[in-house]
Write an enzyme that holds these catalytic residues in place. Structure first.
Site, PDB file in Angstrom:
ATOM      1  N   HIS A  75     -17.210  -9.766  -4.317  1.00 21.42           N
ATOM      2  CA  HIS A  75     -17.620 -11.150  -4.023  1.00 21.42           C
ATOM      3  C   HIS A  75     -17.925 -11.890  -5.533  1.00 21.42           C
ATOM      4  CE1 HIS A  75     -18.425 -10.084   0.101  1.00 21.42           C
ATOM      5  NE2 HIS A  75     -18.880  -8.938  -0.206  1.00 21.42           N
ATOM      6  N   HIS A 129     -15.765  -7.500   6.938  1.00 20.29           N
ATOM      7  CA  HIS A 129     -16.696  -6.299   6.788  1.00 20.29           C
ATOM      8  C   HIS A 129     -17.166  -5.934   8.086  1.00 20.29           C
ATOM      9  CE1 HIS A 129     -17.100  -8.169   2.796  1.00 20.29           C
ATOM     10  NE2 HIS A 129     -18.417  -7.511   2.468  1.00 20.29           N
ATOM     11  N   GLU A 179     -20.892  -1.691   7.774  1.00 21.48           N
ATOM     12  CA  GLU A 179     -21.655  -1.484   6.664  1.00 21.48           C
ATOM     13  C   GLU A 179     -23.142  -1.045   7.161  1.00 21.48           C
ATOM     14  OE1 GLU A 179     -22.333  -5.079   4.444  1.00 21.48           O
ATOM     15  OE2 GLU A 179     -23.235  -4.232   2.828  1.00 21.48           O
TER      16      GLU A 179
END
Ligand code: ADE
Ligand code: ZN
Length: 358
Positions: free
Chosen positions: A37, A215, A218
């Protein structure tokens, strides 16, 4: 199908390399970064410099005080500070400077290709026009190619704690700059915000010819990985480490060579694992998954890609030169570069290890 084959000569070369040489080899081998990021590369020193340049008052007295606040208990506790840090980014030059600082580090770390996430909503919601964000980042990406020899590309991420309508609005606003990003991703607070929330946005993005990643797994359960695959048609799973809780999912991921962009230091800092010694990266590789190592938000998690590799290998002695080669090879395979470029990087990697062992 994997893009690389471990020939007998290459296997012999890798097996001949002593563990003592691993740290240097990990740092100098060519590799790709696929989960970074760009706002997470904003170092405290640059945050303070940009705050001063833009007349922004920070709720921290010094670089040291800001760094001291980087003690996270979970993803949300990190995101609160990460979004606050991004508040100093106001002008095109700020976005350029942030991306350029990262790309110079990438070049120094022998990263030949980097696909960078950016979060436009973090900026547009503060009144920064989206073209300011994209132009600044795109200028750094273009200059990296010509001046640093680093191939780089941008992936626009939707913040999943915001609404589907907000994601559609962001996509619409970004489309005049479509040529500057290769795909879209899904990040921010995972729990309570399943991929299904963005099924229609991602369908539109795929219609537009954009690559799609998300994502998942996680902090969220394996069911979120299934959703990312079935509903978003994600081409990579960012993190994905919780897949091991679901053996059928692991089989599916391995059979399709679905890439997992694993971020070990991030996982420790956000308490996904207690310690690097307990990280499941060796198990992911043993299961035949297309996993590779990435840095996520290096300014916040204690290290860039080489630090992630060196610390992870130091903590997990079952990882050796074969795994180093496999991780770098997987990073090229999983990238969105064209096949010819991937083959060139793979050949460079093979030659690197054959030469190192000669
Ligand atoms: N945004 C920046 N880093 C992130 C992470 N590790 N997970 C989700 N969203 C993020
Ligand atoms: Zn991430």
């Amino acid at each position: 199908m994997a893009i690389a084959t471990l020939t007998p000569a290459l296997a012999a070369a890798l097996d001949a390399l002593p563990a003592s040489r691993l740290p240097a080899l990990l740092c100098t081998m060519p590799k790709a970064e696929l989960h970074l990021h760009i706002e997470g590369s904003l170092e405290p020193e640059l945050i303070f410099r940009l705050a001063e340049r833009n007349g922004v008052t920070l709720p921290y007295a010094s670089v040291e005080a800001l760094r001291a606040a980087y003690a996270f208990t979970d993803l949300q506790s990190f995101l609160d500070i990460y979004y606050a840090g991004a508040s100093v980014l106001l002008q095109e030059a700020d976005f350029f400077d942030m991306a350029w600082a990262y790309l110079e580090k990438a070049a120094a770390e022998n990263i030949v290709h980097a696909e960078l996430f950016f979060d436009p909503q973090t900026h547009t919601d503060r009144g920064v026009p989206i073209d300011v964000v994209i132009r600044g980042l795109a200028r750094a990406v273009e200059r990296a190619r010509t001046e640093l020899g680093v191939s780089a590309a941008l992936i626009l991420c939707f913040l999943r704690h915001l609404s589907e309508a907000a994601a559609f609005g962001t996509l619409e606003a970004a489309l005049p700059w479509r040529e500057h990003f290769i795909g879209v991703g899904l990040d921010s607070s995972e729990l309570g915000h399943p991929p299904s929330k963005f099924e229609r946005v991602f369908a539109r993005c795929r219609e537009l010819g954009l690559h799609v990643v998300a994502h998942a797994g996680e902090e969220g359960p394996p069911a979120y990985i299934h959703e990312a695959l079935d509903l978003l048609h994600s081409e990579r799973i960012d993190h994905g480490v919780r897949c091991l809780e679901d053996p059928a999912l692991v089989q599916r991921l391995a059979a399709s060579r679905m890439p997992l962009t694993v971020c070990p230091l991030s996982n420790i800092k956000l308490c996904v694992f207690d310690s690097l010694a307990g990280h499941n990266l060796p198990a992911l590789l043993d299961a035949g998954l297309c996993a590779m190592v990435n840095s996520d938000d290096p300014a916040y998690f204690g290290g860039y890609l080489n630090q992630n590799l060196v610390e992870t290998f130091a903590a997990l002695p079952q990882l050796g030169a074969r795994q180093a080669w496999q991780l770098a090879s997987n990073s090229f395979e999983a990238s969105f570069a064209d096949a010819a470029e991937k083959a060139r990087w793979q050949a460079r990697l093979d030659t690197f290890f054959l030469t190192a062992a000669a």
